[in-house]
Design an enzyme around this catalytic site. Sequence first.
Site, PDB file in Angstrom:
ATOM      1  N   LYS A   1       0.838  -1.210   0.000  1.00 26.68           N
ATOM      2  CA  LYS A   1       0.000   0.000   0.000  1.00 26.68           C
ATOM      3  C   LYS A   1       0.871   1.258   0.000  1.00 26.68           C
ATOM      4  CE  LYS A   1      -2.750   0.826   3.727  1.00 26.68           C
ATOM      5  NZ  LYS A   1      -2.572   2.199   4.252  1.00 26.68           N
TER       6      LYS A   1
ATOM      7  N   ARG B   1       2.913   5.955  -3.241  1.00 26.52           N
ATOM      8  CA  ARG B   1       4.059   6.766  -3.665  1.00 26.52           C
ATOM      9  C   ARG B   1       4.254   6.688  -5.167  1.00 26.52           C
ATOM     10  NH1 ARG B   1       4.401   5.610   1.530  1.00 26.52           N
ATOM     11  NH2 ARG B   1       5.752   6.758   2.958  1.00 26.52           N
TER      12      ARG B   1
ATOM     13  N   GLY C   1      -4.959   8.063   5.240  1.00 29.55           N
ATOM     14  CA  GLY C   1      -4.014   8.987   5.870  1.00 29.55           C
ATOM     15  C   GLY C   1      -2.795   9.230   4.999  1.00 29.55           C
TER      16      GLY C   1
ATOM     17  N   SER D   1       7.481   9.043  11.848  1.00 33.73           N
ATOM     18  CA  SER D   1       6.370   8.869  10.921  1.00 33.73           C
ATOM     19  C   SER D   1       6.846   9.070   9.492  1.00 33.73           C
ATOM     20  CB  SER D   1       5.265   9.888  11.240  1.00 33.73           C
ATOM     21  OG  SER D   1       4.432  10.053  10.111  1.00 33.73           O
TER      22      SER D   1
ATOM     23  N   ASP E   1       1.782  -1.136  11.975  1.00 34.46           N
ATOM     24  CA  ASP E   1       0.497  -1.569  11.424  1.00 34.46           C
ATOM     25  C   ASP E   1       0.201  -3.041  11.742  1.00 34.46           C
ATOM     26  OD1 ASP E   1       0.121   0.954  10.380  1.00 34.46           O
ATOM     27  OD2 ASP E   1       0.859   0.427   8.394  1.00 34.46           O
TER      28      ASP E   1
ATOM     29  N   ARG F   1      -6.276   2.099  18.018  1.00 30.45           N
ATOM     30  CA  ARG F   1      -6.046   0.645  17.938  1.00 30.45           C
ATOM     31  C   ARG F   1      -5.616   0.031  19.271  1.00 30.45           C
ATOM     32  NH1 ARG F   1      -3.403   0.294  11.859  1.00 30.45           N
ATOM     33  NH2 ARG F   1      -5.396   0.303  10.761  1.00 30.45           N
TER      34      ARG F   1
HETATM   35  C1  S3P Z   1       2.577   4.862   6.138  1.00 29.29           C
HETATM   36  C2  S3P Z   1       3.195   5.186   7.299  1.00 29.29           C
HETATM   37  C3  S3P Z   1       2.692   4.775   8.622  1.00 29.29           C
HETATM   38  C4  S3P Z   1       1.705   3.621   8.517  1.00 29.29           C
HETATM   39  C5  S3P Z   1       0.693   3.844   7.429  1.00 29.29           C
HETATM   40  C6  S3P Z   1       1.371   4.016   6.087  1.00 29.29           C
HETATM   41  C7  S3P Z   1       3.151   5.359   4.868  1.00 29.29           C
HETATM   42  O1  S3P Z   1       2.021   5.861   9.222  1.00 29.29           O
HETATM   43  O2  S3P Z   1       1.066   3.406   9.749  1.00 29.29           O
HETATM   44  O3  S3P Z   1      -0.203   2.744   7.350  1.00 29.29           O
HETATM   45  O4  S3P Z   1       2.783   4.850   3.792  1.00 29.29           O
HETATM   46  O5  S3P Z   1       3.990   6.253   4.918  1.00 29.29           O
HETATM   47  P1  S3P Z   1       2.817   7.004  10.041  1.00 29.29           P
HETATM   48  O6  S3P Z   1       3.716   7.694   9.110  1.00 29.29           O
HETATM   49  O7  S3P Z   1       1.739   7.900  10.566  1.00 29.29           O
HETATM   50  O8  S3P Z   1       3.536   6.288  11.138  1.00 29.29           O
END
Ligand code: S3P
Length: 442
Positions: free
Chosen positions: A36, A41, A108, A181, A329, A360
């Site tokens: 994902k 990206r 997100g 993050s 995750d 969670r």
């Molecule tokens: C992700 C980063 C993580 C992850 C999300 C996908 C990404 O989140 O939990 O499912 O693709 O960069 P955070 O950057 O908020 O830790």
Amino acid sequence: MKPTTLHNIQGGNEMIKVIQKAKGPLKGTVKIPGDKSISHRAVLFASIAEGTSTIHGFLRGQDCLSTISCMRELGVEITETDDVITVEGKGSSGLAEPDKLLDVGNSGTTIRLLSGILAGQEFYNVLAGDDSIAKRPMRRVTGPLKMMNASIDGRDFGNYTPLTIRGGNLQGIHYFSPVASAQVKSAVLLAGLYANGQTTVTEPFLSRDHTERMLRTFGVEVETEDLSATIRGGQKLQATKVEVPGDISSAAFMLVAGAIVPESEIKLDVVGINPTRAGIIDVMKRAGADVTLENERMLGGEPVADIRIKASSLKAVEIAGADIPRLIDEIPVLALLATQAEGTTVIKDAAELKVKETNRIDTVVNQLNKLGASCEATEDGMIIHGPTPLKGAEVESFHDHRIGMTMALAGLISEGEVKVKDTEAIAVSYPDFFEDLKGLLN
Ligand code: S3P
């Protein structure tokens, strides 16, 4: 003939899945769906690259489809076939002001990474998503982007959607992120492409580095050292072919299923094992799981392997510190594994779990306890006493894909039926989850 251990009940708008205890071991091979994070990206970077990019192995989950639809609203031509996504790149300044609000759905990653790109555009954008997105903190991204000079607003001074962004004329910064993050790091680095001078992000622990790796495959220079990544503004992306490995976060469900259903043996093909993502493999090995990596190789700048899992007896472990961003995750499904491990599993330093698709910590603990597990929520994680036999019950997924899948797997080892509500959310990251699971039932 395979027994029907999975079936659906449609109740109102919600899809309830009923899962019965597996009548035998899980056996077989699963081709894990595309990653994902990497799929998002690929579409974002291809959209701002010069030339036509192709993406192979793209995850056609709801979240990544939200990224495609947002980029189309911004004027990018994207064609989809079953095998390939083709993106006609607009170059760094070719995106167009959208007519409508950009709808990120439940994603997100879409809203946070796209905000970084939009911070570099002079036109006006409004971004929003579903009820879960409306509760997720955006200041972690809008804060540094505002420091770079972007005009951003939103509820609570830019912390919650809808977000409005009008960017341009950005200044490079050195940002010390308080959270590990990849979404924050990526947003700031992407804005850095449009900024004067250079932009550095330093994080407390290393988060997934797919952005750094993939930008390089698009011809961008990114320097990385320890916990910092640096990008020089003004660099152009050149179109490329992206090959997306299987998502270790989706493989995680099959790994745990194979570990907890007695006598199972499952092979998972072409799974990404990037060290910034592979924490689950290390933790499962520490817990006594029989996991082996085969045929390790590189695929489009990312390490991959075929993974074999065999059921074994499991023991409790502590999961903390630098491990957390490497498996954030996977914690819901690792909590299920812990219910079957001998001893007390402690998960700490994981307060980030509270700001995922659901809180969670609460959702995992409450739903596993409904099934007879012995879990306690803590401020920054959870404590799980095992092993406990699980029993049937009706559980909620709260429209969180990873909670839904974790609960479904619990059904495979529970005495009595587990009914999981609102399982349609699983399509966010693993649309064929139930088909793949059925294929392993004997
Ligand atoms: C992700 C980063 C993580 C992850 C999300 C996908 C990404 O989140 O939990 O499912 O693709 O960069 P955070 O950057 O908020 O830790």
